[in-house]
Design an enzyme around this catalytic site. Structure first.
Site, PDB file in Angstrom:
ATOM      1  N   ASN A 149      37.235  32.023 -47.010  1.00  0.00           N
ATOM      2  CA  ASN A 149      35.960  31.955 -47.738  1.00  0.00           C
ATOM      3  C   ASN A 149      35.534  30.515 -48.031  1.00  0.00           C
ATOM      4  O   ASN A 149      34.380  30.143 -47.820  1.00  0.00           O
ATOM      5  CB  ASN A 149      36.046  32.750 -49.033  1.00  0.00           C
ATOM      6  CG  ASN A 149      34.716  32.801 -49.752  1.00  0.00           C
ATOM      7  OD1 ASN A 149      33.730  33.296 -49.204  1.00  0.00           O
ATOM      8  ND2 ASN A 149      34.661  32.244 -50.945  1.00  0.00           N
ATOM      9  N   TRP A 153      19.183  28.795 -41.931  1.00  0.00           N
ATOM     10  CA  TRP A 153      20.413  29.540 -42.238  1.00  0.00           C
ATOM     11  C   TRP A 153      20.532  30.829 -41.426  1.00  0.00           C
ATOM     12  O   TRP A 153      21.633  31.300 -41.161  1.00  0.00           O
ATOM     13  CB  TRP A 153      20.496  29.844 -43.738  1.00  0.00           C
ATOM     14  CG  TRP A 153      19.302  30.581 -44.291  1.00  0.00           C
ATOM     15  CD1 TRP A 153      18.137  30.032 -44.741  1.00  0.00           C
ATOM     16  CD2 TRP A 153      19.140  31.996 -44.440  1.00  0.00           C
ATOM     17  NE1 TRP A 153      17.265  31.008 -45.157  1.00  0.00           N
ATOM     18  CE2 TRP A 153      17.860  32.231 -44.997  1.00  0.00           C
ATOM     19  CE3 TRP A 153      19.957  33.104 -44.173  1.00  0.00           C
ATOM     20  CZ2 TRP A 153      17.372  33.505 -45.279  1.00  0.00           C
ATOM     21  CZ3 TRP A 153      19.476  34.373 -44.454  1.00  0.00           C
ATOM     22  CH2 TRP A 153      18.192  34.573 -44.997  1.00  0.00           C
ATOM     23  N   TRP A 201      12.638  23.472 -41.105  1.00  0.00           N
ATOM     24  CA  TRP A 201      13.973  23.263 -40.538  1.00  0.00           C
ATOM     25  C   TRP A 201      13.888  22.341 -39.333  1.00  0.00           C
ATOM     26  O   TRP A 201      12.868  22.279 -38.655  1.00  0.00           O
ATOM     27  CB  TRP A 201      14.593  24.600 -40.121  1.00  0.00           C
ATOM     28  CG  TRP A 201      14.578  25.638 -41.208  1.00  0.00           C
ATOM     29  CD1 TRP A 201      13.805  26.757 -41.263  1.00  0.00           C
ATOM     30  CD2 TRP A 201      15.363  25.648 -42.412  1.00  0.00           C
ATOM     31  NE1 TRP A 201      14.046  27.460 -42.415  1.00  0.00           N
ATOM     32  CE2 TRP A 201      15.000  26.810 -43.143  1.00  0.00           C
ATOM     33  CE3 TRP A 201      16.331  24.807 -42.956  1.00  0.00           C
ATOM     34  CZ2 TRP A 201      15.574  27.138 -44.370  1.00  0.00           C
ATOM     35  CZ3 TRP A 201      16.904  25.139 -44.174  1.00  0.00           C
ATOM     36  CH2 TRP A 201      16.530  26.279 -44.869  1.00  0.00           C
ATOM     37  N   GLU A 233      36.610  39.143 -56.600  1.00  0.00           N
ATOM     38  CA  GLU A 233      36.094  39.065 -55.222  1.00  0.00           C
ATOM     39  C   GLU A 233      35.622  40.430 -54.746  1.00  0.00           C
ATOM     40  O   GLU A 233      34.613  40.545 -54.050  1.00  0.00           O
ATOM     41  CB  GLU A 233      37.158  38.529 -54.266  1.00  0.00           C
ATOM     42  CG  GLU A 233      37.574  37.100 -54.537  1.00  0.00           C
ATOM     43  CD  GLU A 233      36.414  36.131 -54.663  1.00  0.00           C
ATOM     44  OE1 GLU A 233      35.508  36.169 -53.819  1.00  0.00           O
ATOM     45  OE2 GLU A 233      36.419  35.340 -55.628  1.00  0.00           O
TER      46      GLU A 233
HETATM   47  P1  FAD Z   1      40.065  38.015 -50.100  1.00  0.00           P
HETATM   48  O1  FAD Z   1      39.864  36.690 -50.693  1.00  0.00           O
HETATM   49  O2  FAD Z   1      41.421  38.577 -50.089  1.00  0.00           O
HETATM   50  O3  FAD Z   1      39.072  39.021 -50.861  1.00  0.00           O
HETATM   51  C1  FAD Z   1      39.258  40.434 -50.871  1.00  0.00           C
HETATM   52  C2  FAD Z   1      38.050  41.161 -50.376  1.00  0.00           C
HETATM   53  O4  FAD Z   1      36.939  40.939 -51.234  1.00  0.00           O
HETATM   54  C3  FAD Z   1      37.590  40.698 -49.002  1.00  0.00           C
HETATM   55  O5  FAD Z   1      38.311  41.336 -47.987  1.00  0.00           O
HETATM   56  C4  FAD Z   1      36.123  41.067 -49.022  1.00  0.00           C
HETATM   57  O6  FAD Z   1      35.926  42.422 -48.704  1.00  0.00           O
HETATM   58  C5  FAD Z   1      35.740  40.852 -50.472  1.00  0.00           C
HETATM   59  N1  FAD Z   1      35.179  39.505 -50.677  1.00  0.00           N
HETATM   60  C6  FAD Z   1      35.857  38.363 -50.916  1.00  0.00           C
HETATM   61  N2  FAD Z   1      35.015  37.335 -51.098  1.00  0.00           N
HETATM   62  C7  FAD Z   1      33.774  37.835 -50.965  1.00  0.00           C
HETATM   63  C8  FAD Z   1      32.480  37.275 -51.051  1.00  0.00           C
HETATM   64  N3  FAD Z   1      32.277  35.980 -51.335  1.00  0.00           N
HETATM   65  N4  FAD Z   1      31.423  38.083 -50.816  1.00  0.00           N
HETATM   66  C9  FAD Z   1      31.584  39.383 -50.550  1.00  0.00           C
HETATM   67  N5  FAD Z   1      32.788  39.973 -50.467  1.00  0.00           N
HETATM   68  C10 FAD Z   1      33.873  39.216 -50.672  1.00  0.00           C
HETATM   69  N6  FAD Z   1      32.853  38.755 -45.957  1.00  0.00           N
HETATM   70  C11 FAD Z   1      32.865  39.824 -45.162  1.00  0.00           C
HETATM   71  O7  FAD Z   1      33.596  40.785 -45.427  1.00  0.00           O
HETATM   72  N7  FAD Z   1      32.066  39.873 -44.052  1.00  0.00           N
HETATM   73  C12 FAD Z   1      31.236  38.853 -43.699  1.00  0.00           C
HETATM   74  O8  FAD Z   1      30.501  38.959 -42.706  1.00  0.00           O
HETATM   75  C13 FAD Z   1      31.237  37.688 -44.518  1.00  0.00           C
HETATM   76  N8  FAD Z   1      30.467  36.613 -44.200  1.00  0.00           N
HETATM   77  C14 FAD Z   1      30.474  35.511 -45.026  1.00  0.00           C
HETATM   78  C15 FAD Z   1      29.664  34.422 -44.708  1.00  0.00           C
HETATM   79  C16 FAD Z   1      29.632  33.284 -45.524  1.00  0.00           C
HETATM   80  C17 FAD Z   1      28.729  32.113 -45.169  1.00  0.00           C
HETATM   81  C18 FAD Z   1      30.422  33.258 -46.691  1.00  0.00           C
HETATM   82  C19 FAD Z   1      30.405  32.057 -47.594  1.00  0.00           C
HETATM   83  C20 FAD Z   1      31.233  34.346 -47.015  1.00  0.00           C
HETATM   84  C21 FAD Z   1      31.276  35.473 -46.200  1.00  0.00           C
HETATM   85  N9  FAD Z   1      32.102  36.582 -46.501  1.00  0.00           N
HETATM   86  C22 FAD Z   1      32.079  37.681 -45.682  1.00  0.00           C
HETATM   87  C23 FAD Z   1      32.877  36.635 -47.755  1.00  0.00           C
HETATM   88  C24 FAD Z   1      34.330  36.107 -47.672  1.00  0.00           C
HETATM   89  O9  FAD Z   1      34.348  34.855 -47.079  1.00  0.00           O
HETATM   90  C25 FAD Z   1      35.260  37.062 -46.910  1.00  0.00           C
HETATM   91  O10 FAD Z   1      35.132  38.368 -47.422  1.00  0.00           O
HETATM   92  C26 FAD Z   1      36.718  36.640 -47.054  1.00  0.00           C
HETATM   93  O11 FAD Z   1      36.903  35.341 -46.595  1.00  0.00           O
HETATM   94  C27 FAD Z   1      37.593  37.609 -46.296  1.00  0.00           C
HETATM   95  O12 FAD Z   1      38.943  37.243 -46.358  1.00  0.00           O
HETATM   96  P2  FAD Z   1      39.996  38.098 -47.177  1.00  0.00           P
HETATM   97  O13 FAD Z   1      39.921  39.522 -46.789  1.00  0.00           O
HETATM   98  O14 FAD Z   1      41.310  37.418 -47.056  1.00  0.00           O
HETATM   99  O15 FAD Z   1      39.402  37.969 -48.649  1.00  0.00           O
END
Ligand code: FAD
Length: 471
Positions: free
Chosen positions: A342, A360, A307, A275
């Site tokens: 996520n 989107w 859209w 991630e």
């Molecule tokens: P964990 O699952 O613990 O992951 C650890 C870290 O990895 C996160 O804190 C984040 O920095 C990074 N990470 C994890 N998944 C992703 C991913 N798919 N893409 C990029 N980085 C990731 N993340 C954001 O930080 N900011 C946003 O604005 C954002 N918008 C999103 C919008 C959509 C439509 C989707 C599908 C995903 C988005 N994400 C975003 C990615 C992801 O959903 C979040 O990072 C995650 O849910 C944060 O929770 P966590 O810190 O517990 O993540």
């Protein structure tokens, strides 16, 4: 001599490359500056919750720096265009010899930095650092010297690079003399702030480090099994800190390695590392494809999708009143806390785009305006993934069924009932289809019927994408 550290999305003293470099010599005077840019924040739809998170952490940073004998000045300008002139004057007044800052990779931010360097000319030596990433953009590329367009080979190449050498953390600077002064209260920014639930996102750099440690010790091993279930606290919730740089990805990697030494070889904890690499992937993509910062899709033909402009449906989605319980619970969690799992971000985004056929970019903006962890690269990447407009995105013909997603990931409706109190009485069997239960019981629920019929919506969306692809 005076060294100036310009803080932006790196609000921490530990493992801050620009700060450490500025402090390397004990002879020089070091000062820091943070420039609030409310007009720019408005243009970027920054969430008032994120403004609060920044405000709180600027205060914490100021105190942590003051303890080390470094003053952090906080000033407000309008937008990014004002930064160059401001810093030019500031550097003259303070006789700054060198400016240190950590790169930001978004287009407006890079243009701002180029303008600042130009304005400072030869008077001030500027040094930028790749601090918010594990490996610098453009350093993990294909044999043809191009950015990877697909995640899995990028991730493999990325891990290979980590095997060759890990990016090291740098220590917080040592105290440079006594902690000097009384810190005046921080002025309000000219930007709305909204309170944050501190039980979800404790304020402070030590608190963030603590949360990282706990997660790596207790939860990283089970992350793969638990991460998709919203009723379970299975993810790190570190995104808000990473987004504004209260934590660095190097700190995450090293802490993870400490608890899970086999993580680079696919051992326990490696799904979480993956991630972090997604985060890098989207950042590297922004630099390789600046059009991603200009509201453009990665796949050009998707811009021809016609859209549907249904305002009432868009509002129902925003407010969590679509009649699809998992989507609505997720949106209400977002509206209340500024965060969403996520899996649910994917479901909610997919619903807006593929069930409501809404552009989107409207969803991307709305998320940004609510998220405490709002980050252009990740948010744009996530939306383009869900809308099938991005690189290595879900193919356009793969469309989540929101009801089945709910059944799979919140089978007993525990999460749904937490956010939709109007469904508390609905039995498990009907929690994902409450209108069926209401009909059977001849009850009026204070909850809408589905605003679209999923099967029909799916067919219409497929047709709209097909038409765009052929045109
Ligand atoms: P964990 O699952 O613990 O992951 C650890 C870290 O990895 C996160 O804190 C984040 O920095 C990074 N990470 C994890 N998944 C992703 C991913 N798919 N893409 C990029 N980085 C990731 N993340 C954001 O930080 N900011 C946003 O604005 C954002 N918008 C999103 C919008 C959509 C439509 C989707 C599908 C995903 C988005 N994400 C975003 C990615 C992801 O959903 C979040 O990072 C995650 O849910 C944060 O929770 P966590 O810190 O517990 O993540």
């Amino acid at each position: 001599a005076t060294h100036l550290v310009w803080f932006r999305n790196d609000l921490r003293v530990n493992d801050n490359l620009a700060l450490a470099a500025a402090c390397r010599s004990s002879e020089v005077r070091v000062i820091g500056i943070f420039l609030a840019t409310p007009q720019q924040w408005r243009q970027h739809d920054m969430a008032p919750r994120q403004a609060e998170f920044i405000w709180q952490h600027v205060q914490g940073l100021r105190a942590a720096l003051a303890e080390r004998g470094i003053e952090l000045l906080v000033r407000e300008v309008g937008d990014f265009n004002d930064c160059a002139q401001f810093l030019k004057n500031f550097c003259e007044q303070q006789q700054v010899e060198a400016l240190f800052y950590n790169y930001q990779y978004e287009l407006n931010e890079r243009q701002r930095d180029a303008a600042v360097e130009k304005a400072l000319g030869r008077e001030v030596v500027c040094q930028g650092f790749d601090d918010s990433v594990l490996l610098p953009p453009a350093s993990v590329i294909t044999g043809n010297q191009e950015m990877y367009k697909v995640f899995t080979p990028f991730s493999k190449a990325f891990i290979k690079r980590l095997h060759e050498g890990l990016p090291e953390c740098v220590s917080a600077p040592k105290a440079r003399g006594a902690s000097l002064w009384e810190i005046p209260p921080l002025h309000e920014f000219d930007y709305p702030r909204q309170p944050i639930d501190e039980s979800l996102f404790p304020i402070g750099e030590p608190q963030a480090i603590n949360q990282l440690r706990q997660f790596c010790r207790q939860s990283a091993a089970d992350y793969e099994q638990r991460r998709d279930f919203p009723a379970v606290d299975g993810t790190s919730r570190l995104s808000a800190y990473l987004a504004i740089g209260v934590l660095s990805p190097r700190q995450c990697l090293h802490r993870l390695l400490k608890e899970h030494p086999q993580v680079l070889d696919g051992g326990s904890g490696s799904v979480w590392l993956n991630e972090l690499i997604w985060r890098e992937f989207y950042r590297h993509l922004l630099v390789a494809y600046p059009k991603l910062c200009r509201h453009q899709p990665f796949i050009s033909w998707t811009d021809k999708v016609v859209w549907r402009q249904d305002e009432a449906q868009f509002i129902a989605w925003q407010q969590g009143k679509t009649g699809f319980p998992i989507v609505d619970a997720a949106m209400r969690q977002l509206n209340t806390t500024g965060w969403m799992l996520n899996r649910l971000r994917m479901v909610a985004a997919s619903f807006l785009v593929k069930d409501l056929l809404c552009d989107w970019r409207r969803g991307e903006r709305y998320f940004m305006s609510q998220l405490v962890d709002g980050d252009l690269a990740a948010n744009n990447g996530g939306w383009q993934w869900a809308a099938s407009t991005g690189t290595d995105a879900a193919p356009y013909f793969r469309i989540f069924n929101p009801t089945t997603q709910g059944e799979r990931f919140d089978a007993q409706g525990e999460f749904i009932r937490q956010w939709l109190p109007e469904l508390v009485a609905v039995p498990d069997k009907y929690i994902h289809t409450p209108w069926l239960w209401a009909e059977k019981q001849q009850l009026e629920l204070d909850y809408p019927r589905p605003i679209v019929e999923h099967k029909q919506a799916r067919i219409a969306t497929l047709a709209a994408y097909e038409a765009a692809r052929k045109s």
